[in-house]
Design an enzyme around this catalytic site. Sequence first.
Site, PDB file in Angstrom:
ATOM      1  N   TRP A 148       0.816  -1.209   0.000  1.00  0.00           N
ATOM      2  CA  TRP A 148       0.000   0.000   0.000  1.00  0.00           C
ATOM      3  C   TRP A 148       0.850   1.259   0.000  1.00  0.00           C
ATOM      4  O   TRP A 148       0.498   2.254  -0.648  1.00  0.00           O
ATOM      5  CB  TRP A 148      -0.973  -0.021   1.177  1.00  0.00           C
ATOM      6  CG  TRP A 148      -1.979  -1.117   1.023  1.00  0.00           C
ATOM      7  CD1 TRP A 148      -2.067  -2.267   1.750  1.00  0.00           C
ATOM      8  CD2 TRP A 148      -2.994  -1.199   0.017  1.00  0.00           C
ATOM      9  NE1 TRP A 148      -3.087  -3.056   1.269  1.00  0.00           N
ATOM     10  CE2 TRP A 148      -3.671  -2.424   0.210  1.00  0.00           C
ATOM     11  CE3 TRP A 148      -3.402  -0.361  -1.016  1.00  0.00           C
ATOM     12  CZ2 TRP A 148      -4.733  -2.830  -0.598  1.00  0.00           C
ATOM     13  CZ3 TRP A 148      -4.455  -0.759  -1.827  1.00  0.00           C
ATOM     14  CH2 TRP A 148      -5.112  -1.971  -1.621  1.00  0.00           C
TER      15      TRP A 148
ATOM     16  N   ASP B 125      -1.311   6.678   6.308  1.00  0.00           N
ATOM     17  CA  ASP B 125      -2.442   5.836   5.946  1.00  0.00           C
ATOM     18  C   ASP B 125      -2.616   4.842   7.092  1.00  0.00           C
ATOM     19  O   ASP B 125      -1.794   3.953   7.300  1.00  0.00           O
ATOM     20  CB  ASP B 125      -2.131   5.116   4.629  1.00  0.00           C
ATOM     21  CG  ASP B 125      -3.202   4.099   4.239  1.00  0.00           C
ATOM     22  OD1 ASP B 125      -4.187   3.933   4.991  1.00  0.00           O
ATOM     23  OD2 ASP B 125      -3.030   3.453   3.182  1.00  0.00           O
TER      24      ASP B 125
ATOM     25  N   LYS C 248     -12.148  -1.878   7.841  1.00  0.00           N
ATOM     26  CA  LYS C 248     -11.350  -2.867   8.560  1.00  0.00           C
ATOM     27  C   LYS C 248     -11.635  -2.846  10.064  1.00  0.00           C
ATOM     28  O   LYS C 248     -11.806  -3.888  10.682  1.00  0.00           O
ATOM     29  CB  LYS C 248      -9.866  -2.639   8.283  1.00  0.00           C
ATOM     30  CG  LYS C 248      -9.534  -2.722   6.791  1.00  0.00           C
ATOM     31  CD  LYS C 248      -8.097  -2.413   6.499  1.00  0.00           C
ATOM     32  CE  LYS C 248      -7.821  -2.331   5.002  1.00  0.00           C
ATOM     33  NZ  LYS C 248      -8.104  -3.574   4.274  1.00  0.00           N
TER      34      LYS C 248
END
Length: 478
Positions: free
Chosen positions: A217, A289, A313
């Site tokens: 990511w 992030d 999540k």
Amino acid sequence: MFRILQWAKLDIGETEKLFFQNIPNSPKSFSSLLFSSLLFSPIFFTITVTTMSIISMATSPQTRLLHHHNFNNNNPFNPSSIRISPTPSFKPISIKCAATTQTHSPPPPPATSQSQDRVFNFAAGPATLPENVLLRAQSELYNWRGSGMSVMEMSHRGKEFLSIIQKAESDLRTLLAIPPEYSVLFLQGGATTQFAAIPLNLVSSDDTADYIVTGSWGDKAFKEAQKFCKPKVIWSGKSEKYTKIPSFHDLDQNPDAGFLHICANETIHGVEFKDYPTPKNKNGILIADMSSNFCSKPVDVSKFGVIYAGAQKNVGPSGVTIVIIRKDLIGNAQGVTPVMLDYKIHDENNSLYNTPPCYGIYMCGLVFEDLLEQGGLKEVEKKNKRKGELLYNAIDESNGFYRCPVDKSVRSLMNVPFTLEKSELEAEFIKEAAKEKMVQLKGHRSVGGMRASIYNAMPLAGVEKLVAFMKDFQARHA
């Protein structure tokens, strides 16, 4: 009684049996007996009766209901004591019936236990949600708190939804102790959209930005930023298969960079920052992030210029992206920035510039309430550490049967990747686990193996069951 049931088009067989076998010896009013019989029928009725002793319908003579009863203290109820009159002698009243077919599903489980018909879902996202949150959402789905409508039907500018989004923001601010000089935005597009929004809002096309890449990511964020500025990777763990985080002292930060970007927890590779680097760029801006460890532990928000996270999540369903941004960083977007990526637009409109993901925000709000009721993020972190230690100990004490490639000092408490010494057994492991109601244990397609995502909502019982299964599987296959 039969006419009532026939008028309602019911199967009267079982109801007749239950009704006449359960007539009490002591006298009861007709309305009580009617309620008792209907309670046992396959259909639930809501009956509005304005006259307690007289019930009739102004339809045809064939469908007029009972209007007189003849009970006394000496005689038990007898069907022959009910007389049907062909003409009503009293003013007709209305009977309102709302029929809902009763299912044979078990009652909802208590919020403190895992329902027997639910699995332990180890998916990386969308992920498991707190069961008590789901049950509350279920109870409010049709008619939200007496509003007469579902949250999914509300105008996003109506007072009902405004109360929902405002409380969600307030509870999130409490959870993370967000300072007043930060704005909270509820957006769409996932964290991936923020890969573009960050450089578009914070730097010009000619500016540089530093990226630490500790997994897939972080790498995707860097590649997207290349379209809008001149980013530089100052450290990458790719050569070591993303199993480490660098020493912050060794980072070659650019003092002219617009910001330093990290991915706080790499969902795929299971690498998590336990501390955060101090940015040495001209503006002192650190951006993170936090999609896969958001609200899993306390965080000092003041260390960051921007925190962003997809909700799916740890704090809600997919469709909501949360951005926490220092207010002085808002209003500097590049001229080419699309309106939907401009933080200033969303901040000025309190996340209501266009229709937001209303139901997703509502669900996030319920999760925030649940986290506060647990005692806040310090208590949540304690639970997460206990789950993580239990699972990692099972891996480390397996004599190599199970292996986790991540450096122990940076192992994620949210996403636990592991492999089997005998890789040919991995498919069997996943298959057998699924039979035991433990699902989504297959590792990401880019790395293989297994991965257990044990977010906030994964109960300790789920991890305990997984560990017991792992030990049993090893005993049978070692």
